[in-house]
Design an enzyme around this catalytic site. Sequence first.
Site, PDB file in Angstrom:
ATOM      1  N   THR A  24       0.880  -1.179   0.000  1.00 23.67           N
ATOM      2  CA  THR A  24       0.000   0.000   0.000  1.00 23.67           C
ATOM      3  C   THR A  24       0.914   1.226   0.000  1.00 23.67           C
ATOM      4  O   THR A  24       2.012   1.153   0.543  1.00 23.67           O
ATOM      5  CB  THR A  24      -0.841   0.012   1.301  1.00 23.67           C
ATOM      6  OG1 THR A  24      -1.710  -1.097   1.282  1.00 23.67           O
ATOM      7  CG2 THR A  24      -1.639   1.285   1.471  1.00 23.67           C
ATOM      8  N   ARG A  73     -14.150  -6.773  -1.931  1.00 23.27           N
ATOM      9  CA  ARG A  73     -13.532  -6.566  -0.618  1.00 23.27           C
ATOM     10  C   ARG A  73     -12.989  -5.151  -0.507  1.00 23.27           C
ATOM     11  O   ARG A  73     -12.307  -4.662  -1.393  1.00 23.27           O
ATOM     12  CB  ARG A  73     -12.385  -7.557  -0.424  1.00 23.27           C
ATOM     13  CG  ARG A  73     -11.657  -7.419   0.928  1.00 23.27           C
ATOM     14  CD  ARG A  73     -10.375  -6.609   0.809  1.00 23.27           C
ATOM     15  NE  ARG A  73      -9.555  -6.659   2.038  1.00 23.27           N
ATOM     16  CZ  ARG A  73      -8.458  -5.933   2.238  1.00 23.27           C
ATOM     17  NH1 ARG A  73      -8.040  -5.091   1.308  1.00 23.27           N
ATOM     18  NH2 ARG A  73      -7.779  -6.031   3.354  1.00 23.27           N
ATOM     19  N   VAL A  74     -13.315  -4.469   0.577  1.00 20.66           N
ATOM     20  CA  VAL A  74     -12.753  -3.152   0.859  1.00 20.66           C
ATOM     21  C   VAL A  74     -11.972  -3.269   2.152  1.00 20.66           C
ATOM     22  O   VAL A  74     -12.481  -3.774   3.151  1.00 20.66           O
ATOM     23  CB  VAL A  74     -13.855  -2.081   0.999  1.00 20.66           C
ATOM     24  CG1 VAL A  74     -13.240  -0.731   1.363  1.00 20.66           C
ATOM     25  CG2 VAL A  74     -14.646  -1.968  -0.303  1.00 20.66           C
ATOM     26  N   GLY A  75     -10.733  -2.828   2.134  1.00 21.78           N
ATOM     27  CA  GLY A  75      -9.893  -2.910   3.324  1.00 21.78           C
ATOM     28  C   GLY A  75      -9.876  -1.605   4.098  1.00 21.78           C
ATOM     29  O   GLY A  75     -10.805  -0.795   4.012  1.00 21.78           O
ATOM     30  N   ASP A  76      -8.807  -1.410   4.832  1.00 23.23           N
ATOM     31  CA  ASP A  76      -8.704  -0.231   5.701  1.00 23.23           C
ATOM     32  C   ASP A  76      -8.493   1.065   4.930  1.00 23.23           C
ATOM     33  O   ASP A  76      -8.882   2.140   5.385  1.00 23.23           O
ATOM     34  CB  ASP A  76      -7.537  -0.402   6.675  1.00 23.23           C
ATOM     35  CG  ASP A  76      -6.208  -0.454   5.931  1.00 23.23           C
ATOM     36  OD1 ASP A  76      -5.395   0.480   6.082  1.00 23.23           O
ATOM     37  OD2 ASP A  76      -5.979  -1.414   5.177  1.00 23.23           O
ATOM     38  N   HIS A 105      -1.947  -5.284   7.438  1.00 24.22           N
ATOM     39  CA  HIS A 105      -3.116  -6.149   7.319  1.00 24.22           C
ATOM     40  C   HIS A 105      -4.388  -5.344   7.574  1.00 24.22           C
ATOM     41  O   HIS A 105      -4.686  -4.953   8.688  1.00 24.22           O
ATOM     42  CB  HIS A 105      -3.015  -7.325   8.284  1.00 24.22           C
ATOM     43  CG  HIS A 105      -4.149  -8.284   8.123  1.00 24.22           C
ATOM     44  ND1 HIS A 105      -5.078  -8.522   9.103  1.00 24.22           N
ATOM     45  CD2 HIS A 105      -4.524  -9.034   7.046  1.00 24.22           C
ATOM     46  CE1 HIS A 105      -5.986  -9.379   8.646  1.00 24.22           C
ATOM     47  NE2 HIS A 105      -5.660  -9.714   7.413  1.00 24.22           N
ATOM     48  N   GLY A 106      -5.121  -5.083   6.482  1.00 23.46           N
ATOM     49  CA  GLY A 106      -6.259  -4.157   6.520  1.00 23.46           C
ATOM     50  C   GLY A 106      -7.309  -4.480   7.553  1.00 23.46           C
ATOM     51  O   GLY A 106      -7.796  -3.600   8.272  1.00 23.46           O
TER      52      GLY A 106
END
Length: 319
Positions: free
Chosen positions: A169, A197-200, A222-223
């Site tokens: 990222t 999927r949407v992460g942080d 790790h999101g």
Amino acid sequence: LGRMKPVIVVHGGAGRIFKEREEGCRAGVARAALRGYAVLKQGGSAVDAVEEAVRSMEDDPHFNAGCGSVLNEKGEVEMDAIIMDGKTLDSGAVSAVKCIANPIKLARLVMEKTKHMLLTDHGAHLFAQAMGIPEIPGEKLITERSRERWKKNLEPDSNPEEFQKDLGTVGAVAIDSEGNVACATSTGGLSNKMIGRVGDTACIGSGGYADNHSGATSTTGHGESIMKVVLARLILYHMEQGMSPEIAADTALDYMKTRVGGLGGVIVVNKAGEWAARFSTKQMSWATVKDDNLHYGIYAGEKHIKSVDEALASEREGF
């Protein structure tokens, strides 16, 4: 009015950086920091600077953002990005966007041209069209390396978690000469992630947060773990309690590790212009420019320093 000395800090992702990619990552974060700093030196805003730095890394295939993003389970690129202005707490984000080169640009337009903070998937795509952002074929964003990794992860005995360690990222935080702070974060997400999927990264307070009253931070790692502890906001909370950027970052990363077993990295700048780049993973590529000096590294304890003039000269020749 006391003028602040501008500062920019960038990261190219926490995790494991393979030997043959180290030089490219070092050069990529250094270039991004120099570009963001040039914006600040010309009197540009912190928001302009973080957008410019992140755009530079989105265009660099060494990083998991923009071109070079990892692929989802279907073999497509879906990207998330966020930007935030510490002066007003305005923020813009996009999630699950495809076929655009610079999601961070779109996030900024969400912040400035809509009443909303987060647009996703099809809606983000329609908005991009309305704003005249050129669409590019999805293949243009896919590197040989991303496709190889995707194939490997499809094998029945594969462990995608093993590869997640090389995440990448990208993010930036800055303070400008007016004392305004900003953050920006952009990512291709997790390799072989579920569609949608949407992460942080797209989540305010997790992927990034900026508030002139305390500072700005951008996260990587790790999101799902980052979201559980709302990592970016947690760091600023610790600074509001009087911690230095470094101690605040370490305290929050340590909490994430002990509480939910998550690893990651963060960059921080506080309202006084003090900065930190900290990580609980093996590595994180990072760079900062302050007082016309470029600092950068990848390993814990590693710190190279060059004057900006020297760095710009060596950049022209290739690092």
